[in-house]
Design a protein around this motif. Sequence first.
Motif, PDB file in Angstrom:
ATOM      1  N   ASP A   2       0.852  -1.183   0.000  1.00 29.53           N
ATOM      2  CA  ASP A   2       0.000   0.000   0.000  1.00 29.53           C
ATOM      3  C   ASP A   2       0.892   1.238   0.000  1.00 29.53           C
ATOM      4  OD1 ASP A   2      -1.887   2.043   0.527  1.00 29.53           O
ATOM      5  OD2 ASP A   2      -3.168   0.607   1.552  1.00 29.53           O
ATOM      6  N   GLY A   3       0.486   2.254  -0.706  1.00 31.81           N
ATOM      7  CA  GLY A   3       1.257   3.492  -0.791  1.00 31.81           C
ATOM      8  C   GLY A   3       1.438   4.154   0.555  1.00 31.81           C
ATOM      9  N   ARG A   4       0.386   4.139   1.345  1.00 30.78           N
ATOM     10  CA  ARG A   4       0.446   4.727   2.694  1.00 30.78           C
ATOM     11  C   ARG A   4       0.355   3.596   3.706  1.00 30.78           C
ATOM     12  NH1 ARG A   4      -3.200  10.231   2.565  1.00 30.78           N
ATOM     13  NH2 ARG A   4      -1.840  11.349   1.121  1.00 30.78           N
ATOM     14  N   MET A   5       1.403   3.459   4.493  1.00 22.50           N
ATOM     15  CA  MET A   5       1.466   2.366   5.453  1.00 22.50           C
ATOM     16  C   MET A   5       1.871   2.890   6.828  1.00 22.50           C
ATOM     17  SD  MET A   5       3.337  -0.428   3.000  1.00 22.50           S
ATOM     18  CE  MET A   5       3.644  -1.521   4.334  1.00 22.50           C
ATOM     19  N   PRO A   6       1.034   3.713   7.442  1.00 25.67           N
ATOM     20  CA  PRO A   6       1.425   4.248   8.750  1.00 25.67           C
ATOM     21  C   PRO A   6       1.356   3.167   9.818  1.00 25.67           C
ATOM     22  CG  PRO A   6      -0.731   5.064   8.117  1.00 25.67           C
ATOM     23  CD  PRO A   6      -0.230   4.218   6.999  1.00 25.67           C
ATOM     24  N   ASP A  10       6.603   4.292   4.372  1.00 33.09           N
ATOM     25  CA  ASP A  10       5.495   4.297   3.420  1.00 33.09           C
ATOM     26  C   ASP A  10       5.785   3.212   2.372  1.00 33.09           C
ATOM     27  OD1 ASP A  10       7.381   5.321   1.639  1.00 33.09           O
ATOM     28  OD2 ASP A  10       6.451   7.281   1.463  1.00 33.09           O
ATOM     29  N   THR A  31      -2.251   2.487  -4.535  1.00 30.06           N
ATOM     30  CA  THR A  31      -2.377   3.809  -3.947  1.00 30.06           C
ATOM     31  C   THR A  31      -3.607   4.526  -4.486  1.00 30.06           C
ATOM     32  OG1 THR A  31      -1.250   5.910  -3.544  1.00 30.06           O
ATOM     33  CG2 THR A  31      -0.885   4.879  -5.691  1.00 30.06           C
ATOM     34  N   TYR A  33      -3.659   7.887  -3.634  1.00 32.26           N
ATOM     35  CA  TYR A  33      -3.179   9.260  -3.508  1.00 32.26           C
ATOM     36  C   TYR A  33      -1.962   9.476  -4.393  1.00 32.26           C
ATOM     37  CZ  TYR A  33      -6.077   8.628   0.578  1.00 32.26           C
ATOM     38  OH  TYR A  33      -7.122   8.325   1.407  1.00 32.26           O
ATOM     39  N   ASP A  35       0.957  10.792  -3.619  1.00 31.16           N
ATOM     40  CA  ASP A  35       2.019  11.218  -2.709  1.00 31.16           C
ATOM     41  C   ASP A  35       3.350  11.374  -3.450  1.00 31.16           C
ATOM     42  OD1 ASP A  35       0.198  11.129  -0.655  1.00 31.16           O
ATOM     43  OD2 ASP A  35       0.802   9.140   0.034  1.00 31.16           O
ATOM     44  N   TYR A  36       3.550  10.557  -4.459  1.00 26.93           N
ATOM     45  CA  TYR A  36       4.780  10.588  -5.256  1.00 26.93           C
ATOM     46  C   TYR A  36       4.395  10.671  -6.726  1.00 26.93           C
ATOM     47  CZ  TYR A  36       7.389   8.744  -1.207  1.00 26.93           C
ATOM     48  OH  TYR A  36       7.964   8.561   0.011  1.00 26.93           O
TER      49      TYR A  36
END
Length: 173
Positions: A2-6, A10, A31, A33, A35-36
Amino acid sequence: VDGRMPPGWDGIETISHLWKECPELQVVLCTAYADYSWQEIRRVLGESDSLLILKKPFDNVEVLQLAHALTRKWDLNREIQGRLNQLAFYDSLTGLPNRALFIDRLTQALDSARRYQHQGALLFIDLDNFKRINDTLGHSIGDEMLKVMSDRLCKSLRVSDTVARPMMVETAA
């Protein structure tokens, strides 16, 4: 991935660490979003055909197709690597180790003998007048004779022994 992995890394950082351990790993970055940018991803991860980006929301069929395609690609790559290894280290006629693999195994055997203070043996077999067989009976008969001889030698030795066809090159006197 996943793009965001808090919390923590990431998706891009995770992929970077995964590729350090296994550079051949095929990865799908999911993803929703931006983000990149693609340029940022390429800057961080480099050029690679081992990364696919899947934008959310996605359909299950897309995931199944990606999984199938990446699995097939992985299988083909392993097949190619195996074939390249075969071509690089084995004689194409007999299937025996070639000169490169023979030298590697001989070096290992000598190192082991030195380390454990054991003895070893090397037997060199030369077929006298083999050219005459090829010239009179034909190369197919000569090839068959080499295959039969290599098979018999392999069957008469231990599994730990090496039979090789290093193809010595004759030099003109």
